[in-house]
Design a protein around this motif. Structure first.
Motif, mmCIF file in Angstrom:
data_model
loop_
_atom_site.group_PDB
_atom_site.id
_atom_site.type_symbol
_atom_site.label_atom_id
_atom_site.label_comp_id
_atom_site.label_asym_id
_atom_site.label_seq_id
_atom_site.Cartn_x
_atom_site.Cartn_y
_atom_site.Cartn_z
ATOM 1 N N GLY A 149 42.506 39.371 45.932
ATOM 2 C CA GLY A 149 42.215 38.330 46.907
ATOM 3 C C GLY A 149 41.928 36.978 46.306
ATOM 4 N N THR A 150 41.910 36.865 44.989
ATOM 5 C CA THR A 150 41.654 35.572 44.356
ATOM 6 C C THR A 150 42.977 34.855 44.092
ATOM 7 O OG1 THR A 150 41.670 36.603 42.149
ATOM 8 C CG2 THR A 150 39.531 36.350 43.240
ATOM 9 N N SER A 151 42.917 33.545 44.060
ATOM 10 C CA SER A 151 44.101 32.756 43.706
ATOM 11 C C SER A 151 44.376 32.928 42.220
ATOM 12 C CB SER A 151 43.865 31.278 44.031
ATOM 13 O OG SER A 151 43.660 31.106 45.416
ATOM 14 N N ALA A 175 36.880 37.608 38.053
ATOM 15 C CA ALA A 175 36.484 37.378 39.447
ATOM 16 C C ALA A 175 36.866 35.980 39.918
ATOM 17 C CB ALA A 175 34.982 37.600 39.607
ATOM 18 N N GLN A 176 37.138 35.081 38.970
ATOM 19 C CA GLN A 176 37.564 33.714 39.320
ATOM 20 C C GLN A 176 39.081 33.614 39.475
ATOM 21 O OE1 GLN A 176 34.729 31.920 39.825
ATOM 22 N NE2 GLN A 176 33.835 33.841 39.059
ATOM 23 N N GLY A 177 39.809 34.712 39.255
ATOM 24 C CA GLY A 177 41.249 34.706 39.474
ATOM 25 C C GLY A 177 42.108 34.739 38.226
ATOM 26 N N HIS A 178 41.535 35.180 37.103
ATOM 27 C CA HIS A 178 42.297 35.214 35.848
ATOM 28 C C HIS A 178 42.424 36.644 35.326
ATOM 29 C CE1 HIS A 178 42.127 30.821 35.368
ATOM 30 N NE2 HIS A 178 40.884 30.915 35.824
ATOM 31 N N ARG A 180 42.737 40.215 37.354
ATOM 32 C CA ARG A 180 42.024 39.327 38.266
ATOM 33 C C ARG A 180 41.624 40.083 39.523
ATOM 34 N NH1 ARG A 180 45.160 37.004 42.442
ATOM 35 N NH2 ARG A 180 47.380 37.504 42.320
ATOM 36 N N ALA A 181 40.530 39.656 40.120
ATOM 37 C CA ALA A 181 40.008 40.310 41.309
ATOM 38 C C ALA A 181 40.972 40.159 42.475
ATOM 39 C CB ALA A 181 38.648 39.715 41.669
#
Length: 308
Positions: A38-40, A67-70, A35-36
């Motif tokens: 800084g993402t949740s 990029a969405q946090g996965h 995951r990117a």
């Protein structure tokens, strides 16, 4: 039917190559995209491909999902793409192996790599059809079946049913006899397939119930009635394979699983068509947030919006 001739793309710098060792020792190859920064953090996602579609077809979507946090893992089944070792003619893989060995090992690899308790499967077509074969199904928090169904001939529209039956019950067996493998490429069904995969594919689509055919009289390997993983199936109005009838046939094999089904109309999303394959193309990025919503377990309204 299937045609994955999208220009191949390669993962960017933020990726790892993954070697996945199955229970029978077979080596699968994939890509892991963390995951990117800084993402949740959301749940890790396993992208399980459609029959005859290489993992590279999904890499743009996998990067977007990261990029969405996965954390995301995508891989090739045995006998396909990077997971074909040697000659296709000599590959003895079966469709049942793709579930009982390959998906099982891919889930375990992703769990071990991320330290998560559960993962989400985005299963494209065949990738969303085999959870009832997985002894580790309880480690799947949600199954998002994209164009997932049984492909049961009898639940298809008559014209396409005839085409599918001709291709899978006549052309493929002839190709196996002449070439030693399933010549699916010449009839628009994706990559050529190991003979055992092509043979079972035709048999299961003819019989209905899909993966349940792999475990008839094998109660110790049949987990369909035990699966309680919530299932979301997204399919398109213009999909000749994943129709309302074939989707219903798939869900009938998972009697204890909570489910929601959403049939999308292409024009309502500004698209001319969606079909069976186009969900993951860059040209169809408008659909990607919908799949991400399903990954997060959000309720999706019939028009593609979310509630709650």
């Amino acid at each position: 039917m299937m045609n994955d001739k999208q220009t191949p793309t390669h993962a960017d710098d933020a990726h790892e190559t993954a070697e996945i060792i199955c229970g029978d020792g077979y080596r699968l190859h994939g890509h892991f995209l963390p995951r990117a920064a800084g993402t949740s953090a959301g749940l890790p996602v396993l992208i399980s491909p459609a029959t005859g579609v290489r993992q590279h077809f999904y890499l743009r979507f996998a990067r977007w999902l990261a990029a969405q946090g996965h954390d995301v893992l995508v891989f090739d089944y045995r006998g396909i793409g990077l997971s074909l070792h040697g000659s296709l003619r000599d590959c003895n893989a079966t469709l049942a192996d793709w579930g009982q060995q390959d998906q099982v090992a891919a889930i375990d690899w992703l769990l071990n790599r991320t330290g998560a308790e559960q993962i989400v499967i985005i299963g494209h077509s065949a990738g969303g059809q085999m959870i009832g074969l997985l002894p580790n199904h309880h480690r799947v928090a949600r199954l998002v079946g994209v164009a997932a169904s049984t492909g049961w001939f009898k639940a298809m529209k008559p014209a396409f049913r005839l085409k599918a039956h001709f291709g899978m019950r006549l052309v493929l067996p002839l190709g196996i006899r002449l070439k030693g493998y399933g010549t699916t490429a010449i009839i628009g069904l994706g990559e050529n397939l190991p003979a055992g995969v092509a043979r079972q594919w035709g048999q299961w689509c003819a019989a209905g119930g899909y993966a349940r055919n792999a475990v008839k009289h094998q109660a110790h390997r049949d987990f369909h009635s035990q699966v309680r993983t919530p299932v979301t199936v997204l399919h398109a109005e213009d999909d000749d394979i994943a129709t309302a009838g074939t989707v219903a046939d798939l869900l009938s094999t998972l009697p204890s699983a909570p489910r929601q089904v959403r049939c999308l109309r292409p024009h309502e999303h500004g698209l001319r068509r969606i079909g069976h394959l186009d969900w993951f193309r860059q040209s169809h990025q408008v659909l990607w947030p919908l799949m991400a919503q399903a990954v997060r377990g959000e309720h999706i309204t019939p028009d593609g919006r979310t509630q709650g």
